[in-house]
Design an enzyme around this catalytic site. Structure first.
Site, PDB file in Angstrom:
ATOM      1  N   HIS A   1       0.841  -1.211   0.000  1.00  0.00           N
ATOM      2  CA  HIS A   1       0.000   0.000   0.000  1.00  0.00           C
ATOM      3  C   HIS A   1       0.862   1.242   0.000  1.00  0.00           C
ATOM      4  O   HIS A   1       1.881   1.309   0.681  1.00  0.00           O
ATOM      5  CB  HIS A   1      -0.972   0.014   1.187  1.00  0.00           C
TER       6      HIS A   1
ATOM      7  N   HIS B   1       0.810   5.274   0.779  1.00  0.00           N
ATOM      8  CA  HIS B   1       0.125   6.353   1.477  1.00  0.00           C
ATOM      9  C   HIS B   1       0.232   7.627   0.651  1.00  0.00           C
ATOM     10  O   HIS B   1       1.323   7.953   0.168  1.00  0.00           O
ATOM     11  CB  HIS B   1       0.786   6.633   2.834  1.00  0.00           C
TER      12      HIS B   1
END
Lengths: 134, 134
Positions: A98, A100
């Site tokens: 992931h 950010h």
């Protein structure tokens, strides 16, 4: 697969979806550093960058660009940070790749890591010998 | 073009090159957060992610993956952070798109930004209305 992000992708856990396409989902981080902090993830489970295919990385990069622009325009901020943590030693908590995207405003109090440990003597050359890709 | 990274690409300023291909150059940051801290940049001048083409972003992502693996294997570290700062408010100093790849070791003292300002009431929905991409 007991992965919280896979459950979000599957709709088994609700999320605030910012962007979605065939390859990528972007949604609000429920523990934001700043409001609008968004996570951009591949829909297929991969643990980190090293497990991701070129196609996945490409689709993630394009989605990050879209999300970043939308954060700037929608929230009226002047910039944002993109960060990705590979490995628990780097602060990765959820083992599903992931990125950010963190909106930034003047005076928000966030600071980047300062430079430290500048190279002395042959230290830079020594490092280079270890990591140079030929 | 008075861009220090363009001068590094042109060979007018020396650098410790970690990786290079047609699209991308990676070299040691001279002010490293940790030793081995590498910058990955497009060879064509673009200011930030928003100015980058899909092809540039794709080639950068693949190079980051290579550099990250080389840092782990070459330095014997267990992880790394990838960061990119868009805009001076986000800490971007050199206006030529660059991704930081920062090796991490247990006990190196670096901390990620903590979560703060969790969403109350309709705050998350309100943010979503502003940044959702349809």
């Amino acid at each position: 697969m007991d992965c919280i992000f896979c459950k979000i992708i599957a709709g088994q856990i609700p999320s605030h979806k910012v962007y979605e396409d065939d390859q990528v989902l972007a949604f609000l981080d429920i523990n934001p550093v700043n409001h609008g902090h968004t996570l951009v993830i591949p829909k297929s489970h991969v643990g980190d960058i090293e497990e991701a295919t070129g196609e996945q990385l490409s689709s993630l990069a394009l989605a990050i660009k879209k999300v970043g622009r939308s954060i700037k325009e929608g929230l009226g901020v002047e910039g944002y940070n993109v960060t990705e943590n590979n490995g628990s030693v780097a602060g990765q908590i959820i083992p599903h790749l992931h990125f950010h995207v963190i909106p930034r405003q003047a005076g928000d109090g966030l600071k980047l890591w300062p430079p430290r440990g500048n190279y002395q003597g042959t230290e830079a050359e020594d490092i280079l010998q270890k990591i140079k890709i030929n």
